[in-house]
Design an enzyme around this catalytic site. Structure first.
Site, short mmCIF file in Angstrom:
data_model
loop_
_atom_site.label_atom_id
_atom_site.label_comp_id
_atom_site.label_asym_id
_atom_site.label_seq_id
_atom_site.Cartn_x
_atom_site.Cartn_y
_atom_site.Cartn_z
CG ASP A 151 -1.82 -1.04 1.24
OD1 ASP A 151 -2.29 -1.68 -0.05
OD2 ASP A 151 -2.21 -1.58 2.27
N GLY A 202 -4.48 -4.22 -3.80
CA GLY A 202 -5.45 -3.28 -4.23
C GLY A 202 -4.60 -1.94 -4.62
CG HIS A 203 -1.92 -2.32 -7.11
ND1 HIS A 203 -1.00 -2.62 -7.77
CD2 HIS A 203 -1.81 -2.67 -5.79
CE1 HIS A 203 -0.24 -3.68 -7.06
NE2 HIS A 203 -0.61 -3.68 -5.96
N GLY A 215 -0.17 13.99 -3.50
CA GLY A 215 -1.53 13.70 -3.46
C GLY A 215 -2.04 12.57 -3.97
CG ASP A 222 -0.25 14.44 0.37
OD1 ASP A 222 0.44 13.47 -0.10
OD2 ASP A 222 -1.52 14.19 0.66
NE ARG A 244 -3.99 0.37 3.51
CZ ARG A 244 -4.17 1.25 2.24
NH1 ARG A 244 -3.68 2.43 2.41
NH2 ARG A 244 -4.70 0.67 1.18
CB THR A 255 1.67 -12.32 0.80
OG1 THR A 255 0.76 -12.71 0.07
CG2 THR A 255 3.01 -11.83 -0.06
CE LYS A 260 2.31 -2.56 -4.34
NZ LYS A 260 2.04 -2.24 -2.80
CD GLN A 272 0.83 -8.95 -2.33
OE1 GLN A 272 1.18 -9.44 -3.10
NE2 GLN A 272 -0.50 -8.69 -2.67
#
Ligand code: GDP
Ligand code: IMO
Ligand code: MG
Length: 424
Positions: free
Chosen positions: A13, A40-41, A413, A331, A303, A237, A16, A222
């Protein structure tokens, strides 16, 4: 011509998806090499957001061919949902998506076994996508591959063989209801027509493309510390997100790789269980989570958040061979009066010389921090390095020197436009 491996340098996370989308302009092909729909990208263009779990994050560029390599474990339902979402949004993927015939399939029993394992004593905090059990079957040489979807008899035979064993396990060991063999055969047989147009001999395609001078970006899922060999085992993983996995997961030889690009979040996060030396369980951690919107893109779980760990990223840069990096989510640190950076660990009062990836040791270390002044102003509108406040520049210089990489992108951002490119 470049063949670049892009890796997450922490616990996943890192951003990427956003960076792959931006870098894709410079590449002809983007390839996923490991993991599955546990990833989850996120990509945000203006106010439109996409989250990709299986399809490479280069897909929004119409000149880019996207490839799912043999190292990926594919949930056909999740893949077809993603294809449909793209089509509904007007993206033409015809001829631009290839799936390795040798990629393994996530089966319903993989997800069930994942959830059963998570309900027991050896909980990892997985995403529940069946990843571990699917790789177990792959290495036990019982797996079912994408190519098997194209031969109905072979598929039915393999599903029957597998279910004999899985149902035995479900009934006699876990005391659960057995799965309906015929229903699974019917469900998976129906995928052939939908998946067929994408099935390809990926190593042949990729190596031919390299010989033709095409540029390839390999998109890791990952992060290094979730690597089954180099991460915080067993809280990892079941694949190799580190750069070495890019060769085995695609069929591109190591001699063809030109560089390794790291994605480095300006602080640290982790989802699931396992050691996390710089974790902040106080109000500061909550502020990081809130400002950074740190909730899982796949499972929605909050997270865990903490300060940047330069000692950990240095380890990651070493085992991945990272030379250049993108610093993301800078940011998010804008509101803090001061910002801490972990520069080393102590164990029993002694300074450690090397990073201990062993979970039982990592649980006991005390991070050594240096404190830097915050910049206390909005940096999300900055589009060049020169526009950043001096304290922000000092922070970037400090973390890149401590962790040992050169910065070539700074993300300020979530949107595509909220990016500073330092080299071209
Ligand atoms: P990935 O798995 O590495 O692709 O990262 P995720 O998509 O799971 O998580 C990154 C999250 O941070 C997503 O919600 C992104 O939209 C968001 N994001 C990415 N870069 C930035 C950034 O520079 N600033 C902020 N505030 N958000 C970002
Ligand atoms: P991206 O690609 C963050 C974590 C899970 C759990 C462990 C094992 O979006 O960065 P698994 O389902 O893989 O067996 O879970 O790995 N995990 C991730 N954490 N980002 C990810 O992917 C992850 N994929 C798996 O939370 O701790
Ligand atoms: Mg993610």
């Amino acid at each position: 011509m470049s063949v670049t491996v892009l890796v997450g340098s922490q616990w996943g996370d890192e951003g990427k998806g956003k960076v792959v989308d931006i870098l894709s302009e410079r590449y002809n092909i983007v390839v996923r090499y490991q993991g599955g729909a546990n990833a989850g990208h996120t990509i945000k263009i203006k106010d439109k957001q996409f989250i990709f779990h299986l399809i490479p994050s280069g897909i929004l560029h119409e000149n880019v061919t996207c490839v799912i390599g043999n190292g990926v474990v594919v949930d056909p339902r999740a893949l077809l949902d993603e294809i449909e979402l793209l089509q509904q949004n007007g993206y033409d993927i015809e001829g631009r998506l290839l799936i390795s015939q040798n990629a393994h399939l996530i089966m319903p029993y993989h997800k069930l076994l994942d959830s059963i394992s998570e309900s027991g004593e050896n909980k990892i905090g997985t995403t529940g996508r069946g990843i571990g059990p699917c790789y177990i079957d792959k290495y036990a040489r019982k797996g079912i591959k994408i190519i098997d979807l194209l031969d109905k008899d072979e598929l039915a035979k393999k599903i029957r063989q597998n279910l004999k064993e899985k149902n035995n396990l479900l009934k006699n060991v876990y005391h659960r209801e057995e799965l309906d063999v015929e229903k699974i055969i019917e469900e998976y047989s129906a995928f052939d027509k939908a998946i067929d147009p994408y099935v390809a001999d990926v190593p042949n395609f990729l190596n031919r493309s390299i010989n033709e001078g095409k540029s390839i970006l390999m998109e890791g899922a990952q992060g290094a510390l979730l690597d089954v060999d180099h991460g915080t085992y067993p809280y990892v993983t079941s694949s190799n997100p580190t750069s070495g996995g890019a060769c085995t997961g695609t069929g591109i030889p190591p001699t063809k790789i030109t560089d390794v690009f790291g994605i480095v979040k300006a602080y640290t996060t982790r989802v699931g269980l396992g050691p996390f030396p710089t974790e902040l369980t106080d109000e500061t951690g909550e502020r990081l989570r809130e400002i950074g919107a740190e909730f899982g893109a796949t499972t929605g779980r909050p997270r865990r958040c903490g300060w940047f760990d330069a000692f950990l990223v240095k380890y990651s840069a070493t085992i991945n061979g990272i030379s250049k990096a993108a610093i993301t989510k800078l940011d998010v640190l804008s509101e803090f009066d001061e910002i801490k950076v972990c520069v080393g660990y102590e164990l029993n009062g002694k300074k450690l010389n090397t990073f201990p990836s062993t979970a039982s040791i990592l649980e006991k270390v005390t991070p050594v921090y240096e404190t830097l002044p915050g910049w206390k102003q909005d940096i999300s509108k900055a589009r060049s390095y020169d526009e950043l406040p001096p304290e922000t520049k000092d922070y970037l210089k400090f973390i890149s020197e401590k962790a040992g990489f050169e910065i070539s992108i700074v993300s300020v951002g979530p949107r595509r436009s909220e990016t500073i490119i330092l080299d071209n």
